[in-house]
Every structure is written in structure tokens, then in C-alpha cells.
Design a protein around this motif. Structure first.
Motif, PDB file in Angstrom:
ATOM      1  N   SER A  97       0.488   4.587  -9.571  1.00  0.00           N
ATOM      2  CA  SER A  97       0.021   4.934  -8.226  1.00  0.00           C
ATOM      3  C   SER A  97      -0.659   3.710  -7.630  1.00  0.00           C
ATOM      4  CB  SER A  97      -0.976   6.096  -8.288  1.00  0.00           C
ATOM      5  OG  SER A  97      -2.146   5.697  -9.006  1.00  0.00           O
ATOM      6  N   THR A 118       0.223   0.594  -0.743  1.00  0.00           N
ATOM      7  CA  THR A 118       0.917   1.725  -0.123  1.00  0.00           C
ATOM      8  C   THR A 118       1.834   1.250   0.996  1.00  0.00           C
ATOM      9  OG1 THR A 118      -0.950   3.172  -0.628  1.00  0.00           O
ATOM     10  CG2 THR A 118       0.609   3.945   1.049  1.00  0.00           C
ATOM     11  N   GLY A 161       4.854  -0.779  -0.613  1.00  0.00           N
ATOM     12  CA  GLY A 161       5.735  -0.029  -1.506  1.00  0.00           C
ATOM     13  C   GLY A 161       5.882  -0.752  -2.833  1.00  0.00           C
ATOM     14  N   PHE A 162       6.199   0.004  -3.874  1.00  0.00           N
ATOM     15  CA  PHE A 162       6.240  -0.564  -5.212  1.00  0.00           C
ATOM     16  C   PHE A 162       7.327  -1.621  -5.383  1.00  0.00           C
ATOM     17  CE2 PHE A 162       3.893   2.773  -8.002  1.00  0.00           C
ATOM     18  CZ  PHE A 162       2.732   2.511  -7.280  1.00  0.00           C
ATOM     19  N   ASP A 163       8.473  -1.454  -4.732  1.00  0.00           N
ATOM     20  CA  ASP A 163       9.534  -2.449  -4.884  1.00  0.00           C
ATOM     21  C   ASP A 163       9.084  -3.810  -4.360  1.00  0.00           C
ATOM     22  OD1 ASP A 163      11.309  -0.871  -6.187  1.00  0.00           O
ATOM     23  OD2 ASP A 163      12.754  -0.696  -4.548  1.00  0.00           O
ATOM     24  N   GLN A 164       8.437  -3.826  -3.200  1.00  0.00           N
ATOM     25  CA  GLN A 164       7.952  -5.087  -2.642  1.00  0.00           C
ATOM     26  C   GLN A 164       6.838  -5.678  -3.506  1.00  0.00           C
ATOM     27  OE1 GLN A 164       8.781  -7.192  -0.306  1.00  0.00           O
ATOM     28  NE2 GLN A 164      10.532  -6.062   0.473  1.00  0.00           N
TER      29      GLN A 164
END
Length: 411
Positions: A228, A269, A272-275
């Protein structure tokens, strides 16, 4: 991504670039690699060299220490191109004409080479060998390329000695290791080509630094299904510099943020996790000051091109292809054996398999990109339509330049 590449200006040929280094291992030029059975200048490239800005703005463009510069490009020219009445009007400061060793060195040919030199063109002779027929050319060319693998260091030392009266700039070609680079440097070569920059020199017992261990811990958390923004933040805040760099990246013009982001969890947030995975990977490969910038540049181009091919071939997680391409030379960057390095790196099994033996779908994509980079176009599996490869590569060159500017700004 396919529609995005469709909108790119097409060059109608496969085209890659290979760096030419100076003694400091800085890139001073690029050799253009293209498919052509005769080894000369294809008509499609001939047209674009004179009329298109794509070559100069992408293939000749480089970000060095945060500044964008344009470097000269070496292009191989056949006898017919050289002797043609319709020789392209090339910008002399941007191109070096590379004469082929199997050229028919007639008096007319030598006269034409002398004429081009007088007009201000920079001229190189590739694959030189000691022979009397080349002597008339040596008076007019500027750069002489010697194939290290063909002659070996012992014989090249004598050749270099014999060439001293001509006062030529010598380029050592096919330099495969750092040791060969050092020996050619000592012999008096000023320019170097080959894959010596891509070969690791493992340091026995070397361990990852604490800052890189933190980045790897962060990457492991980012791959967890339970990750998270809060759990990622708890790792990042242990390193104030990393926290600062992530906030600088998010607030950079590249992301067009409407208002300044001050909270790390908000930044995570927003990106995003990919970035975040991508930027953590980029920080990991850009934090080695004792390596030439070109190594980071190659890794960025390879990672992005792997990601594009992954997207266009329907890969479930294209970010895995990005990490695979980016990390494919992490062993070189960190001077560690790939097996030893991967034992300390929390990567997915399919990524590790691709890095170790080019197996699996990720390994196939990585090998495809490596073949493209080397100009070995006929050995590619053609996972995509041919027309997409050059635009994907060119897009990756431009993207890597933007990223290096951002990384330099955010250091």
C-alpha cells in the motif's frame, strides 16, 4: 502503444546506433547500423540523411551531464555512393563518411576522396590492413579504424608504430573488454568502439551498498500483493534523499502536476505502483558515479524498448519487461556476477530466468532487443511487424534522454 507508434514519422528501414568513445569513455559520436546486403548506404537512408530531422534530433542527440547535445554520426558509404554525381548534401559537422576497406582504390577514387576532404567532410577508413594499396588514401582521410580482434594486440602495436608519420586519429574497433580498452589506450588510440563497456569486471566478495539494499527492499515491497502507499512510505522515509528525489520527480514538468505534492504517500498514490517501480529501478541504475553515462543510457533504452515490445505483444505486466531490460546490465554497473547479484535482488523468477539465460517470454523479448541494438536484424524473430521496431527504438532513445535530464535535475 501501437497507435502511438503509428503516428511517429517512419524511416522505412531498421536503424540502430553504436557509440564511439574517447579515452575518457565519453561518447563522442555514433555509428549508424542499418540492414543492407552490400554494407553501404540504402536509398531510404540516403533520402532521410539529407531531408529528415529524425536522424539529427534522435539518433545523433544525447543528454550528457544534463545537457542535450548533437554528436556526429558515422555512416558507411559504398564506392557508388561516394563517386555518384548525386552525392547527398550532408551537413558536414554532423556526419563522418566511413570508406569501406574493399573499395576499389583507383586514381579517380583517391581524387574523389581528396575532393571530399577539401570540401570539409570528415573521412574514416574502416577495416584497414597494412597494404600498399591503401597508402594513397592515408594522405586524405582523418580517422583510421583497426579491428582489434582481427590483428590482436601484438600485431596492432607494430601497425600503430608504422602509421605514426601519417598523423591519423586511430580508432580501435571491436574492443571487447576493459583490459583491451586499457591496452589500446596505452598504444595511443584516441577513439574506441565495441562492447567493452557492457562486460562486467566482477569484484570478488562485493556486496551491495546500504542505499541499494534499501532500493531493493522497496522493490520487493512494491511486488507484494499487500503493498500500500503507507507500507511503501514506511520504507522510503528511512532515506531522506530518496524521499526528496521521489517528490522532485512527481513535481517535475514531466508529470504536469497542477499543485505541488508534499506528502510521500500522496505522491505514491498519484504516480501508481508501476511508475514507482520504474523510478525505483531508475534510481538503482543511476547511482553509480564511477561508470560512464553511456551505460545508464543503454540500460534505459533497452528497458523502455523491452517494455514497448511487451505491451505490443500482449504481455500481462509490461513493467516486468522494462525491469528485465533495464537490469540486463546491472552486473556491469555494479561489477558483480549476474548470478551473485540476483541472489541479493528480490526479483520475480521469470525476470531472473530472462536475465540469467534469456529464457521465457521475457528472455525472448530481451534477446530480440539486444539483436536490434547490435544491428543483427536478420537474426531477429520479428515479434512485431518490422515497421514498429525502428519507431519503438527511436521512441526509447528519446525517452531515455528525457529521463536522464530528469534524473540529473533531481540528483
Amino acid at each position: 502503444m501501437a497507435s502511438q507508434l503509428d503516428n511517429e514519422e517512419s524511416l522505412d528501414l531498421l536503424l540502430a546506433r553504436q557509440p564511439v568513445f574517447n579515452k575518457s569513455q565519453d561518447v563522442v559520436a555514433y555509428l549508424l547500423l542499418y540492414r543492407n546486403t552490400e554494407g553501404g548506404l540504402p536509398a531510404e537512408l540516403n533520402d532521410h540523411l539529407a531531408t529528415s530531422s529524425v536522424i539529427l534530433n534522435t539518433y545523433a542527440s544525447i543528454c550528457q551531464q544534463g545537457e542535450v547535445r548533437h554528436l556526429p554520426c558515422y555512416i558507411k558509404v559504398t564506392d557508388s555512393t561516394l563517386m555518384s554525381e548525386h552525392f547527398p548534401e550532408l551537413p558536414k559537422e554532423h556526419f563522418v563518411l566511413e570508406i569501406l576497406s574493399h573499395s576499389k582504390i583507383t586514381p579517380e577514387f583517391v581524387e574523389r576522396v581528396a575532393e571530399l576532404a577539401q570540401l570539409g567532410y570528415r573521412l574514416a577508413l574502416c577495416d584497414y590492413e597494412p597494404a600498399e594499396r591503401y597508402l594513397p588514401l592515408l594522405k586524405h582521410i582523418h580517422i583510421l579504424k583497426l579491428d582489434l580482434q582481427r590483428f590482436g594486440l601484438d600485431r596492432i602495436e607494430q601497425i600503430v608504430h608504422d602509421l605514426k608519420p601519417y598523423n591519423l586519429e586511430l580508432l580501435a574497433d571491436k574492443v571487447e573488454t576493459q583490459e583491451e580498452f586499457r591496452k589500446c589506450y596505452e598504444l595511443g588510440f584516441g577513439l574506441f568502439q565495441g562492447y567493452f563497456l557492457s562486460k562486467p569486471e566482477p569484484i570478488k566478495g562485493k556486496k551491495l551498498s546500504s542505499s541499494k539494499v534499501l532500493l531493493l527492499q522497496l522493490m520487493l515491497e512494491l511486488q507484494s500483493p499487500h503493498a500500500s502507499a503507507a507500507s511503501v512510505e514506511q520504507i522510503v522515509i528511512n532515506d531522506p534523499l530518496l524521499t526528496y528525489r521521489i517528490l522532485r520527480v512527481v513535481n517535475s514538468a514531466a508529470f504536469n502536476v497542477q499543485r505541488e505534492i508534499k506528502s510521500l504517500s500522496h505522491a505514491i498514490t498519484l504516480l501508481g505502483f508501476d511508475q514507482i517501480r520504474k523510478w525505483v529501478s531508475l534510481f538503482l541504475v543511476s547511482d553509480t558515479a564511477d561508470k560512464p553515462e553511456e551505460l545508464t543510457r543503454i540500460m534505459l533504452v533497452r528497458g523502455r524498448m523491452c517494455e514497448i515490445i511487451g505491451e505490443m505483444t500482449g504481455l500481462d505486466q509490461p513493467i516486468s519487461a522494462f525491469i528485465t531490460g533495464l537490469f540486463s546490465q546491472l552486473d556491469v554497473l555494479l561489477d558483480m556476477r549476474m548470478g551473485d547479484l540476483l541472489s541479493q535482488v528480490p526479483l520475480q523468477d521469470e525476470v531472473k530466468a530472462a536475465l540469467l539465460d534469456r529464457s521465457g517470454q521475457l528472455g525472448t523479448i530481451l534477446h530480440e532487443v539486444e539483436l536490434y541494438e547490435a544491428g543483427e536484424f536478420d537474426n531477429m524473430k520479428n515479434l512485431l511487424e518490422t515497421r514498429f521496431y525502428e519507431t519503438a527504438y527511436r521512441h526509447s532513445l528519446s525517452w531515455s534522454q528525457q529521463v536522464m535530464q530528469t534524473l540529473y535535475t533531481n540528483d
